[in-house]
Every structure is written in C-alpha cells, then in structure tokens.
Write an enzyme that holds these catalytic residues in place. Sequence first.
Site, short mmCIF file in Angstrom:
data_model
loop_
_atom_site.label_atom_id
_atom_site.label_comp_id
_atom_site.label_asym_id
_atom_site.label_seq_id
_atom_site.Cartn_x
_atom_site.Cartn_y
_atom_site.Cartn_z
CG ASN A 1 -13.57 -19.58 -4.32
OD1 ASN A 1 -13.66 -18.49 -3.76
ND2 ASN A 1 -13.51 -20.72 -3.65
CD1 TRP A 2 -10.36 -14.84 -7.99
CD2 TRP A 2 -10.55 -12.67 -7.45
NE1 TRP A 2 -10.25 -14.12 -9.16
CE2 TRP A 2 -10.37 -12.78 -8.86
CE3 TRP A 2 -10.70 -11.41 -6.89
CZ2 TRP A 2 -10.32 -11.66 -9.69
CZ3 TRP A 2 -10.66 -10.30 -7.73
CH2 TRP A 2 -10.47 -10.42 -9.10
CE LYS A 3 -10.05 -21.83 -3.10
NZ LYS A 3 -9.32 -23.09 -2.89
CG HIS B 1 -15.21 -24.07 -1.16
ND1 HIS B 1 -14.05 -24.48 -0.53
CD2 HIS B 1 -14.90 -23.95 -2.49
CE1 HIS B 1 -13.09 -24.59 -1.43
NE2 HIS B 1 -13.57 -24.28 -2.62
CD GLU C 1 -15.49 -28.04 -3.10
OE1 GLU C 1 -14.58 -27.27 -3.42
OE2 GLU C 1 -16.02 -28.02 -1.98
N GLY D 1 -6.27 -27.43 -4.58
CA GLY D 1 -5.03 -26.78 -4.18
C GLY D 1 -3.85 -27.72 -4.01
CB SER E 1 -5.89 -29.12 -9.44
OG SER E 1 -5.46 -29.11 -8.09
N GLY F 1 -10.03 -22.17 -8.64
CA GLY F 1 -9.39 -21.50 -7.51
C GLY F 1 -8.19 -20.70 -7.96
N GLY F 2 -6.99 -21.23 -7.69
CA GLY F 2 -5.75 -20.51 -7.94
C GLY F 2 -5.58 -20.01 -9.36
#
Length: 243
Positions: free
Chosen positions: A9-11, A96, A165, A171, A204, A225-226
């Site tokens: 998920n690149w947001k 989300h 999640e 994050g 994370s 995510g990141g």
Amino acid sequence: MRKIVIAGNWKMFKTQAETQEFLQGFLPHLEETPQGREVILCPPFTDLSVLSKTLHGSLIQLGAQNIHWEEFGAYTGEISGPMLTESGVRFVIVGHSERRQYFGETDATVNLRLRTAQRFGLTPILCVGETKQQRDAGETESLIALQLDKGLVDIDQNNLVIAYEPIWAIGTGETCEAVEANRIIGLIRSQLSNPNVSIQYGGSVKPNNIDEIMAQPEIDGVLVGGASLEPESFARIVNFHLV
C-alpha cells in the site's frame, strides 16, 4: 485453499517517474518468487495507468486504495468501480484505518464499498483492527467482531481478502507480536462462513520480521506500508523464507 497474498500500500507516495524507477529495481527480484504467491501493488490513482501498462503479463496484480459505492455521479475526489477496472485494477483496499480516521469512513460505508467492488469484479481487501486505547481496554475482540458483522453483510466471502491491522502498529515502528497477530487472525477466521478466506497481517511489516510473521499458521500474507516503497525491502518481503 487459502492463498498467500502480499500487498504493498503506497498510500500518497510516488510520482509516475518514481514508480518507473521502483519497477526497474523491483521486477528482477520476481524471478526468485515462489509460485502461488499473489503480489499486489496499490499505488496512488495517478500511477494506475503507468503500472497497468508496465505490469501487463507480470506476476504483479494491480490494486487501488479506495472505491466509491456509486457507479458515477457528483462525488468530488472519489473514483468508481468502472474507472478502476478500466485501469486494469483487480484488487481494492477498503476500510483502511487511515480512511476511517481521516475521512469519516464507517462500517456502513465500508460495506457499501465492499459490495460495489465485488459488483464490478474486484476483490476487496477489507481492513479491520483496533486502536491502542481499545486494545488497552480489552475491546479488541468485540470491536473486530462488530467490524466484521457490519462490514460483511451481503458480501461474497469467496471473493474477499481480510487484513488485520492493529492501528497502534501502523507507521509507528511498533509491531504486534507474531503469535498475538496469529491469535487475532484465528478469531477472525472463526467468524467467517468461508474458512479459505486469505487473512493478512498489516502493521510495521519489515524485512526483519516477515519470516516470523509468515511462519504463523493462521497468517496468509501481509499488507505492507512503508516497507513496500523501496524495491529491495519489498522484494525481501515478497520472497520471505518459511522457517
């Protein structure tokens, strides 16, 4: 049979130029990816057309980060099912925690989006999870049960992915212990009518914890995510080692 589903998920990250640069570094690693792993990239809407053309015929499936429940209309800033399918999208993230927190998403609107995704042939990735306050209050199980109960009304569980999640781990660098994530995901599975729904963990997820996460028997994949923004990092996650 449950599938392994790994989604990035690149947001709100990566321009089209940055996306092309990512693919140059990432795609060669897919030669090492074992068969049977579903790999999905969920970029910003502006990157969908670029990725659709570049990824055609590759192992990677294209996902989106949102879908409106109407087919068309005066809904500024939204995107419809037909627009996504025309762009080559096959999966879409729904519910989300950031959508719930910042944009007023509710279990009712999540359900509408889930229904619409399936109506247009998309596979939704339903996100559920608790805040730190809810966890500390011992409300995790009841909250997730409520999210599932309201979110899955009239939803075909044969065309569904669920992501657990824990919001307190998104994050923050704080990760839910793999054994605890496995326990919660087992509880989620017990509430489903279809035991073969793939259930991911998200929160994370990083190269240094992916092997332990995927060693858990109830966990079928991860929503990243990141760590999905860097080619080497995401490749290590996609090509995790079973321990």
